[in-house]
Write an enzyme that holds these catalytic residues in place. Structure first.
Site, PDB file in Angstrom:
ATOM      1  N   SER A  23      -8.536  -8.536   1.388  1.00 34.88           N
ATOM      2  CA  SER A  23      -8.340  -8.714   2.832  1.00 34.88           C
ATOM      3  C   SER A  23      -6.921  -9.188   3.126  1.00 34.88           C
ATOM      4  CB  SER A  23      -9.360  -9.717   3.383  1.00 34.88           C
ATOM      5  OG  SER A  23      -9.318 -10.933   2.673  1.00 34.88           O
ATOM      6  N   ASN A 110     -15.880 -19.469   1.595  1.00 34.22           N
ATOM      7  CA  ASN A 110     -16.826 -19.160   2.675  1.00 34.22           C
ATOM      8  C   ASN A 110     -16.666 -20.113   3.859  1.00 34.22           C
ATOM      9  OD1 ASN A 110     -17.617 -17.343   0.800  1.00 34.22           O
ATOM     10  ND2 ASN A 110     -19.657 -18.227   0.419  1.00 34.22           N
ATOM     11  N   THR A 155     -17.122   3.006  49.555  1.00 33.64           N
ATOM     12  CA  THR A 155     -18.242   3.035  48.614  1.00 33.64           C
ATOM     13  C   THR A 155     -18.354   4.502  48.211  1.00 33.64           C
ATOM     14  OG1 THR A 155     -19.885   3.461  50.332  1.00 33.64           O
ATOM     15  CG2 THR A 155     -19.461   1.148  49.826  1.00 33.64           C
ATOM     16  N   HIS A 156     -18.739   4.761  46.994  1.00 32.74           N
ATOM     17  CA  HIS A 156     -18.789   6.137  46.480  1.00 32.74           C
ATOM     18  C   HIS A 156     -17.438   6.844  46.632  1.00 32.74           C
ATOM     19  CE1 HIS A 156     -23.216   5.629  46.638  1.00 32.74           C
ATOM     20  NE2 HIS A 156     -22.968   5.036  47.792  1.00 32.74           N
ATOM     21  N   SER A 277       8.456  12.206  32.853  1.00 36.07           N
ATOM     22  CA  SER A 277       7.934  13.325  32.077  1.00 36.07           C
ATOM     23  C   SER A 277       9.096  13.995  31.356  1.00 36.07           C
ATOM     24  CB  SER A 277       7.248  14.320  33.014  1.00 36.07           C
ATOM     25  OG  SER A 277       7.230  15.610  32.426  1.00 36.07           O
ATOM     26  N   LYS A 283       8.608  13.629  37.930  1.00 34.05           N
ATOM     27  CA  LYS A 283       7.417  12.812  37.663  1.00 34.05           C
ATOM     28  C   LYS A 283       7.713  11.321  37.528  1.00 34.05           C
ATOM     29  CE  LYS A 283       3.664  13.736  37.152  1.00 34.05           C
ATOM     30  NZ  LYS A 283       2.847  14.345  36.109  1.00 34.05           N
ATOM     31  N   GLU A 290      -2.701   3.390  33.267  1.00 35.18           N
ATOM     32  CA  GLU A 290      -3.548   4.253  32.434  1.00 35.18           C
ATOM     33  C   GLU A 290      -3.902   3.577  31.114  1.00 35.18           C
ATOM     34  OE1 GLU A 290      -2.249   8.655  33.992  1.00 35.18           O
ATOM     35  OE2 GLU A 290      -0.906   7.613  32.651  1.00 35.18           O
ATOM     36  N   TYR A 317     -23.393 -16.087   3.266  1.00 41.54           N
ATOM     37  CA  TYR A 317     -22.194 -15.249   3.282  1.00 41.54           C
ATOM     38  C   TYR A 317     -22.462 -13.930   2.576  1.00 41.54           C
ATOM     39  CZ  TYR A 317     -17.518 -13.436   2.724  1.00 41.54           C
ATOM     40  OH  TYR A 317     -16.419 -12.608   2.771  1.00 41.54           O
TER      41      TYR A 317
HETATM   42  N1  ARG Z   1     -11.735 -12.621   2.279  1.00 41.29           N
HETATM   43  C1  ARG Z   1     -13.013 -13.140   2.525  1.00 41.29           C
HETATM   44  C2  ARG Z   1     -13.428 -12.866   3.954  1.00 41.29           C
HETATM   45  O1  ARG Z   1     -12.607 -12.456   4.672  1.00 41.29           O
HETATM   46  C3  ARG Z   1     -13.012 -14.620   2.295  1.00 41.29           C
HETATM   47  C4  ARG Z   1     -14.337 -15.158   1.863  1.00 41.29           C
HETATM   48  C5  ARG Z   1     -14.655 -14.658   0.503  1.00 41.29           C
HETATM   49  N2  ARG Z   1     -15.852 -15.229   0.015  1.00 41.29           N
HETATM   50  C6  ARG Z   1     -16.503 -14.706  -1.042  1.00 41.29           C
HETATM   51  N3  ARG Z   1     -17.596 -15.311  -1.387  1.00 41.29           N
HETATM   52  N4  ARG Z   1     -16.088 -13.659  -1.676  1.00 41.29           N
HETATM   53  O2  ARG Z   1     -14.564 -13.015   4.365  1.00 41.29           O
END
Ligand code: ARG
Length: 464
Positions: A23, A110, A155-156, A277, A283, A290, A317
């Site tokens: 991550s 965790n 409305t509408h 544009s 334009k 948007e 977890y």
């Molecule tokens: N990178 C993990 C997450 O984003 C961190 C927690 C990882 N915990 C584990 N038991 N592998 O959730």
């Protein structure tokens, strides 16, 4: 390279596992929050007798130094670090040797990630609130100049009854004020600290979750460690608020797109908030409006993605939870881009007030006034509605507007009509007559404007 979990493994991770599992590519932005939580945890370890005073001082100094290196980019995580927690532990051990390895006692990734993400969300929700408040202020500033400017209310998307432009702009402001209210409520629920939950069951070490919570600005520690490491309600709720802000922005964007079209011609966008544009030299496009409309799709998508990820997860977890971060970052990042642009567009757009003023009475938008006039004379509304409808049919057949009905024709439409009804067929008169709180008359709109300004001046987090 130091994984946090190498002990029982003989071989290294496969490249495909490592690429999937990491991550670090998106959680690095949590580093400052992880370091803050680490300092709080170090102090608790010291009070628990697990770090000496000297060790604590060295630990805190190293965490500060590491924080500086993270901030100036001289220390970064790598794919082999897996995640922000692993990278920062490596950085700590590089600076402190074995002492760096003591910080992990009583703590798991965790409860760390649950804490880091809460800290990040609470911090960024404040920025989001400030951006929303600035937009409300811009809407209020425009409304101030248009408190008595008539427009066809719809409305509408059909002419319904005249309204004032100030009223319509403040209608947008009301939604954003509710979003500010939602953020305040949300923060109260998000203000619990998961640190001390450990992997899932708490800790056998004499930690002090109450002290940690307080140091990190939370109101209290979580009431249940299993919930503490697996609850992501706070992230889902914040994504809901982001979605709601996005939906309000999309509705404002859609109206600005209509208003700035050739057909409406109600507003002219400032050059600084319009685009051109590549082929059509004439334009001037409302790209900001948007994108305000378009980005609501990803904001709702991010909420949906997290809700579906959370559905059916067993306690506690699971790695699925790693999918919580990107939707949150994406929604907050996009609103941080979008809101200042929309605020700038709203603040600088110029209303061509004479255009909606001229069209306000067209499309028989004053027909209700005839019905109300009859009601004041004692006619049941059911009949009054019929009579006013007959006036509209009379006009449609002749290609005229209501105020152009010949005096002589009025009596033939209904015995209850006479030329004095024409007094109510006036836009400014119709608007002035709407005086009840929250209605569109200039006086009521001026009151509403004062209330909106007061609400935004006292909105969260200023209200704390
Ligand atoms: N990178 C993990 C997450 O984003 C961190 C927690 C990882 N915990 C584990 N038991 N592998 O959730």
């Amino acid at each position: 390279m130091a994984k946090l979990w190498g002990g029982r493994f003989t071989g290294g991770p496969a490249a495909a596992l490592e690429a999937l599992n990491a991550s670090i590519g998106f959680d690095w932005r949590l580093a400052p929050y992880d370091l803050t939580a680490s300092k709080a945890h170090a102090r608790v370890l010291n009070r628990a007798g697990l770090l000496t005073g000297d060790e604590l001082e060295r630990m805190l100094a190293a965490l500060d130094a590491l924080g500086e290196d993270v901030a100036n980019g001289t220390f970064t995580g790598t794919i082999a670090d897996e995640d922000v927690h692993t990278a920062l532990e490596r950085g700590l051990v590089e600076r402190l040797g074995d002492l760096g390895g003591k910080l992990r006692a009583g703590r798991s990734r965790n409860d760390q990630i649950a804490t880091d993400l809460r800290l990040y969300c609470r911090d960024h929700a404040r920025g989001l609130a400030a951006d929303v408040a600035a937009l409300v202020e811009a809407l209020a500033a425009q409304a101030e100049d248009l408190v008595d400017a008539p427009a066809p209310g719809m409305t509408h998307l059909q002419h319904a009854q005249p309204v004032t432009l100030g009223h319509q702009l403040l209608a947008h402001a009301q939604g954003f004020l509710r979003d500010l209210d939602r953020l305040r409520d949300w923060d109260g629920r998000a203000a619990v600290s998961p640190l001390g939950s450990g992997a899932l069951s708490g800790s056998s070490l004499p930690l002090d979750p109450v002290a940690v919570a307080e140091e990190l600005g939370f109101d209290a520690p979580v009431g249940n460690s299993m919930d503490g490491v697996s609850d992501r309600d706070f992230a889902a709720e914040l994504l809901f608020v982001c979605s709601m802000v996005g939906i309000h922005l999309s509705r404002l964007g859609e109206e600005v797109i209509l208003w700035s079209s050739q057909e409406f011609g109600w507003v002219t966008l400032d050059d600084a908030f319009s685009t051109g544009s590549s082929i059509m030299p004439q334009k001037k496009n409302p790209d900001v409006a948007e994108l305000a409309r378009g980005k609501s799709g990803r904001l709702v998508g991010n909420l949906t993605a997290l809700l579906v990820t959370l559905k059916g997860l067993p306690f506690t977890y699971n790695k699925d939870l790693q999918e919580d971060k990107e939707p949150v970052f994406d929604s907050l990042d996009n609103l941080a881009l979008l809101l200042p642009a929309v605020t700038g567009m709203v603040a600088t757009m110029r209303f061509n007030a004479e255009v909606p003023r001229a069209s306000a009475p067209t499309g028989f938008s004053l027909a209700t006034e005839i019905a109300d006039w009859l009601v004041r004379k004692g006619i049941p509304f059911r009949s009054a509605h019929e009579i006013a409808g007959a006036c509209v049919a009379h006009c449609e057949a002749r290609g005229i507007e209501l105020h152009e009905i010949a005096d002589a024709d009025l009596a033939s439409i209904s015995e209850h009509l006479d030329p004095s009804v024409k007094a109510v067929l006036d836009v400014d008169g119709a608007l002035a007559g709407r005086t009840t709180p929250g209605s569109t008359g200039p006086k009521a709109v001026a009151d509403q404007l004062a209330q909106v300004r007061d609400a935004v001046a006292n909105a969260w987090p200023k209200s704390l």
